[in-house]
Design an enzyme around this catalytic site. Structure first.
Site, PDB file in Angstrom:
ATOM      1  N   ASP A 139      -3.542   2.291   6.641  1.00 19.83           N
ATOM      2  CA  ASP A 139      -2.491   1.599   5.835  1.00 19.83           C
ATOM      3  C   ASP A 139      -2.264   0.031   5.864  1.00 19.83           C
ATOM      4  O   ASP A 139      -2.032  -0.418   5.129  1.00 19.83           O
ATOM      5  CB  ASP A 139      -1.218   2.387   5.755  1.00 19.83           C
ATOM      6  CG  ASP A 139      -1.500   4.104   5.313  1.00 19.83           C
ATOM      7  OD1 ASP A 139      -2.554   4.000   4.508  1.00 19.83           O
ATOM      8  OD2 ASP A 139      -0.712   4.931   5.739  1.00 19.83           O
ATOM      9  N   ASP A 141       0.712  -0.996  -0.049  1.00 22.37           N
ATOM     10  CA  ASP A 141      -0.209   0.128  -0.147  1.00 22.37           C
ATOM     11  C   ASP A 141       1.041   1.221   0.094  1.00 22.37           C
ATOM     12  O   ASP A 141       1.729   1.342   0.951  1.00 22.37           O
ATOM     13  CB  ASP A 141      -0.912   0.094   1.117  1.00 22.37           C
ATOM     14  CG  ASP A 141      -1.791   1.447   1.170  1.00 22.37           C
ATOM     15  OD1 ASP A 141      -2.871   1.353   0.536  1.00 22.37           O
ATOM     16  OD2 ASP A 141      -1.584   2.125   2.051  1.00 22.37           O
ATOM     17  N   GLU A 159      -1.361  -1.760  -6.107  1.00 17.36           N
ATOM     18  CA  GLU A 159      -2.610  -0.921  -6.573  1.00 17.36           C
ATOM     19  C   GLU A 159      -2.482  -0.357  -7.969  1.00 17.36           C
ATOM     20  O   GLU A 159      -1.271   0.350  -8.484  1.00 17.36           O
ATOM     21  CB  GLU A 159      -3.149   0.025  -5.635  1.00 17.36           C
ATOM     22  CG  GLU A 159      -3.519  -0.538  -4.266  1.00 17.36           C
ATOM     23  CD  GLU A 159      -3.913   0.409  -3.071  1.00 17.36           C
ATOM     24  OE1 GLU A 159      -5.034   0.295  -2.772  1.00 17.36           O
ATOM     25  OE2 GLU A 159      -2.901   1.124  -2.715  1.00 17.36           O
ATOM     26  N   CYS A 189     -13.721  -1.331  12.538  1.00 19.93           N
ATOM     27  CA  CYS A 189     -14.698  -2.309  11.922  1.00 19.93           C
ATOM     28  C   CYS A 189     -16.028  -2.202  12.902  1.00 19.93           C
ATOM     29  O   CYS A 189     -15.764  -2.554  14.022  1.00 19.93           O
ATOM     30  CB  CYS A 189     -14.350  -3.670  11.534  1.00 19.93           C
ATOM     31  SG  CYS A 189     -15.432  -4.597  10.893  1.00 19.93           S
ATOM     32  N   CYS A 208     -17.011  -6.522  13.333  1.00 15.76           N
ATOM     33  CA  CYS A 208     -16.013  -7.352  14.216  1.00 15.76           C
ATOM     34  C   CYS A 208     -15.191  -6.505  15.281  1.00 15.76           C
ATOM     35  O   CYS A 208     -14.841  -7.202  16.238  1.00 15.76           O
ATOM     36  CB  CYS A 208     -15.043  -8.423  13.431  1.00 15.76           C
ATOM     37  SG  CYS A 208     -13.898  -7.452  12.639  1.00 15.76           S
TER      38      CYS A 208
END
Length: 485
Positions: A406, A227, A323, A396, A399
């Site tokens: 990153d 990334d 990416e 999240c 969860c």
């Protein structure tokens, strides 16, 4: 341009060395590059003349079959015509013999390629932006370059000199042992050489057919997701769960103070002015050379750092996932444009592409541009609808995973190699058997458009108003779960 048939087990590679020419050799180098530019301009003028002639004749009503025939722009046709006029044309008659024939062939080859690209682009056979017709190269702006494909092209046995046609033996700034050893062992064959002036130095680049043995990586069964960012240049997470961060060296920011001081000095000197024809002063040329030296140092440091990073990645991991970033669009952000350009995202991907192809046990995967690697939870696969850039921590809601954004993106990219996809399917759905293309901007909420008013109808005419449509929508039964992707 010549094409070569590569033998099985061989690959074409470039070896580039900096040169240290003396004053006479530098004049000869500039003369060859100038000859290439002059031949290019002649070819553009010769081919374009028939275009303008046909356009002028068409205005007089001359039928199509009687117009001046099109002049061909293939390399053999240009060479044949150039050989006819080079001894009589006043632009070449006095000095064309002072340079190698390869200099003129370079310009003619570039012109032929330029016309081919223009024709293919106009007919829709070439990808990318539309190309315009070839234009003349300016003596002030043209890049100095010349290519040699025939004649004496070799790396001398002492390891510190190279020999080129008509230019003779030129000393190199660095040893040429990396290429000389392969040539002497019979595992490399020089195909061509190109001399180029960039960053204040002369370089000689050799196109070589090299026999490469099988290069093994350190961990062939491990995949890594990379990334890229500005704060941290690269966050690498492999399939074993290990996360490493590569800090951004920020070479340009480090030299910004020196660059501002040098630019201030240049602005106080008498520089060139094309409107009045004023030539720059000697003090301006010296100050401008000092400023360019700062730019060249930054470019060299950036190139060295990126090569070390990509070489280490390609030599360690069996699968590399990067990416497909829209760098051109990212550069429109005026707040981050300088940092993004300094990081070199496009160069990292380019180097990883060819360095992984050199190794038989390494592959490179490019994730889809619209794959939400930062918005997807690396633990459960849930996808957030929005994640602004200033939010640096991913939390999240499904969860409860809390992780740096990153690191979370790098883990998701590494998971793409395990899933065997490129992220073109539904985000977070790693069990999707077939990738489904996702339209542009599908991860954004679509704003409801207002209905067009009916002609002659007001509120009493039964036209539905925007607030009435929102109330009707609010009364409709909503689905239990809505996934935005």
């Amino acid at each position: 341009m010549k094409t070569f048939q590569t033998q099985p087990g061989f690959t074409v590679q470039a070896y580039r060395y900096a040169l240290d020419p003396n004053s006479g050799q530098e004049r000869a180098l500039r003369s060859h590059c100038g000859a290439a530019r002059a031949a290019y301009n002649w070819a553009v003028a010769w081919v374009s003349a028939s275009w303008w002639q046909r356009k002028a004749e068409a205005t007089y009503g001359i039928p199509e079959e009687d117009l001046t025939p099109w002049r061909p722009w293939s390399l053999p046709a240009l060479r044949k015509e150039f050989n006819k006029v080079k001894k009589t044309d006043l632009r070449f008659a006095d000095w064309w013999e002072g340079n190698s024939k390869e200099a003129y062939s370079t310009g003619l080859s570039n012109a032929s390629a330029a016309f081919d690209n223009y024709a293919k682009s106009k007919n829709g056979k070439r990808r990318g932006k539309r190309m315009g017709a070839p234009r003349f190269k300016s003596k002030r702006k043209a890049r100095l370059a010349c290519r040699f494909t025939t004649g004496t092209i070799r790396v001398d046995a002492d390891g510190r000199h190279v020999t080129l046609p008509r230019l003779g033996t030129i000393r190199t700034h660095e040893p040429t042992g990396s290429l000389l050893t392969r040539v002497q062992a019979g595992t490399a064959r020089i195909l061509s050489a190109t001399v180029r002036h960039e960053r204040g130095r002369w370089f000689a680049s050799f196109q070589v057919e090299v026999k490469r043995d099988l290069e093994r990586v350190t961990r062939p069964d491990v995949a890594v997701g990379i990334d890229l960012g500005v704060k941290t240049l690269a966050v690498m997470a492999d399939s074993t769960g290990e996360i490493r961060a590569v800090p951004n060296p920020r070479h340009y920011d480090g030299a910004l103070k020196s660059l501002r001081r040098a630019s201030r000095t240049v602005s106080r000197r008498q520089g060139p002015d094309r409107r009045t024809g004023r030539r720059p002063s000697k003090r301006w040329e010296k100050a401008n050379a000092r400023r360019n030296k700062v730019h060249h140092r930054v470019a060299n440091l950036r190139t060295d750092a990126l090569h070390k990073l990509t070489t280490a990645v390609a030599a360690e991991y069996g699968t590399v996932v990067v990416e497909d970033l829209g760098v051109a669009g990212m550069l429109r952000n005026r707040r981050l444009a300088r940092q993004i350009a300094d990081a070199g995202f496009g160069e990292i991907r380019r180097q990883l592409d060819y360095k992984t192809r050199r190794r038989h046990a390494t592959r490179a995967i490019v994730a889809d541009r619209w794959y939400p690697s930062s918005k997807t939870c690396s633990g459960c696969g849930a996808v957030k609808a929005k994640l602004p850039l200033h939010v640096r921590t991913f939390a999240c809601d499904a969860c409860g995973l809390v992780l740096d954004r990153d690191d979370n993106a790098a883990l998701n990219l590494a998971a793409l190699a395990v899933a065997g996809t490129t992220g073109t399917g539904v985000a977070g759905d790693r069990d999707t058997p077939q990738a489904v293309s996702k339209p542009r901007g599908a991860d954004r909420k679509t704003r409801a458009t207002r209905p067009r008013p009916v002609a002659g109808a007001g509120r009493a005419g039964g036209a539905t108003l925007p607030h009435q449509r929102r109330e009707e929508t609010r009364d409709r039964p909503q689905p239990e779960a809505l996934t935005l992707w």
